[in-house]
Design a protein around this motif. Structure first.
Motif, PDB file in Angstrom:
ATOM      1  N   CYS A 159       0.862  -1.186   0.000  1.00  0.00           N
ATOM      2  CA  CYS A 159       0.000   0.000   0.000  1.00  0.00           C
ATOM      3  C   CYS A 159       0.894   1.230   0.000  1.00  0.00           C
ATOM      4  O   CYS A 159       1.817   1.329   0.811  1.00  0.00           O
ATOM      5  N   ALA A 160       0.600   2.146  -0.905  1.00  0.00           N
ATOM      6  CA  ALA A 160       1.374   3.376  -1.004  1.00  0.00           C
ATOM      7  C   ALA A 160       0.475   4.570  -0.723  1.00  0.00           C
ATOM      8  O   ALA A 160      -0.608   4.688  -1.311  1.00  0.00           O
ATOM      9  N   ALA A 161       0.936   5.428   0.164  1.00  0.00           N
ATOM     10  CA  ALA A 161       0.227   6.668   0.459  1.00  0.00           C
ATOM     11  C   ALA A 161       0.846   7.796  -0.342  1.00  0.00           C
ATOM     12  O   ALA A 161       2.073   7.924  -0.402  1.00  0.00           O
ATOM     13  N   SER A 162       0.007   8.601  -0.956  1.00  0.00           N
ATOM     14  CA  SER A 162       0.513   9.716  -1.754  1.00  0.00           C
ATOM     15  C   SER A 162      -0.368  10.931  -1.525  1.00  0.00           C
ATOM     16  O   SER A 162      -1.490  10.838  -1.065  1.00  0.00           O
ATOM     17  N   GLY A 163       0.199  12.089  -1.867  1.00  0.00           N
ATOM     18  CA  GLY A 163      -0.546  13.335  -1.713  1.00  0.00           C
ATOM     19  C   GLY A 163       0.170  14.285  -0.772  1.00  0.00           C
ATOM     20  O   GLY A 163       1.363  14.171  -0.531  1.00  0.00           O
ATOM     21  N   SER A 164      -0.606  15.174  -0.233  1.00  0.00           N
ATOM     22  CA  SER A 164      -0.059  16.228   0.616  1.00  0.00           C
ATOM     23  C   SER A 164       0.041  15.732   2.057  1.00  0.00           C
ATOM     24  O   SER A 164      -0.853  15.933   2.859  1.00  0.00           O
ATOM     25  N   ILE A 165       1.158  15.091   2.363  1.00  0.00           N
ATOM     26  CA  ILE A 165       1.341  14.407   3.646  1.00  0.00           C
ATOM     27  C   ILE A 165       2.422  15.090   4.463  1.00  0.00           C
ATOM     28  O   ILE A 165       3.523  15.309   3.978  1.00  0.00           O
ATOM     29  N   SER A 166       2.072  15.388   5.709  1.00  0.00           N
ATOM     30  CA  SER A 166       3.063  15.916   6.627  1.00  0.00           C
ATOM     31  C   SER A 166       3.675  14.802   7.462  1.00  0.00           C
ATOM     32  O   SER A 166       4.885  14.740   7.631  1.00  0.00           O
ATOM     33  N   ARG A 167       2.798  13.946   7.974  1.00  0.00           N
ATOM     34  CA  ARG A 167       3.272  12.875   8.842  1.00  0.00           C
ATOM     35  C   ARG A 167       2.284  11.719   8.809  1.00  0.00           C
ATOM     36  O   ARG A 167       1.082  11.924   8.712  1.00  0.00           O
ATOM     37  N   ILE A 168       2.819  10.493   8.888  1.00  0.00           N
ATOM     38  CA  ILE A 168       1.978   9.300   8.988  1.00  0.00           C
ATOM     39  C   ILE A 168       2.262   8.622  10.308  1.00  0.00           C
ATOM     40  O   ILE A 168       3.422   8.323  10.606  1.00  0.00           O
ATOM     41  N   ASN A 169       1.234   8.403  11.091  1.00  0.00           N
ATOM     42  CA  ASN A 169       1.389   7.659  12.345  1.00  0.00           C
ATOM     43  C   ASN A 169       1.180   6.169  12.058  1.00  0.00           C
ATOM     44  O   ASN A 169       1.864   5.584  11.249  1.00  0.00           O
ATOM     45  N   ASP A 170       0.219   5.555  12.705  1.00  0.00           N
ATOM     46  CA  ASP A 170      -0.008   4.129  12.499  1.00  0.00           C
ATOM     47  C   ASP A 170      -0.458   3.831  11.074  1.00  0.00           C
ATOM     48  O   ASP A 170      -1.220   4.594  10.483  1.00  0.00           O
ATOM     49  N   MET A 171       0.021   2.696  10.567  1.00  0.00           N
ATOM     50  CA  MET A 171      -0.457   2.156   9.288  1.00  0.00           C
ATOM     51  C   MET A 171      -0.876   0.714   9.544  1.00  0.00           C
ATOM     52  O   MET A 171      -0.263   0.023  10.369  1.00  0.00           O
TER      53      MET A 171
END
Length: 121
Positions: A22-34
């Protein structure tokens, strides 16, 4: 806007392996739990595995020892290695992530559209 895109589902025989990504894309500042959830027909969605930004993991009891979750913080990706698959693992698997959007100060969860895993002979 943030998007989560899963890949890697399919048909596999009992005892086989699959790897979901799974790939997260876009305007991301921070990702916590996945994490990864799954939903089988007629069942509620359940948490399969979760990993923190620091690498701490938790698993559904029925997949412990068979599934491994991992993430690449630099690439904003999370993967689920599934071994010794059983027919009862058949479900739609959803990627989930708690993300702070760039320029925002709150966290919210995002979901992928899901990928079907079918374990059958």
């Amino acid at each position: 806007q943030v998007q989560l895109v899963e890949s890697g589902g399919g048909l596999v025989q009992p005892g086989g392996s699959l790897r979901l990504s799974c790939a997260a894309s876009g305007s991301i500042s921070r990702i916590n739990d996945m994490g990864w959830y799954r939903q089988a027909p007629g069942n509620e969605r359940e948490l399969v595995a979760v990993i923190s930004s620091g690498g701490s993991t938790n698993y559904l009891d029925s997949v412990k020892g068979r599934f491994t979750i991992s993430r690449d913080n630099a690439k904003n990706t999370v993967s689920l290695q599934m071994n010794s698959l059983k027919p009862e693992d058949t479900a739609v698997y959803y990627c989930n992530a708690w993300i702070v959007n760039a320029g925002q100060f709150y966290i919210r969860d995002y979901w992928g559209k899901g990928t079907l895993v079918t374990v059958s002979s």
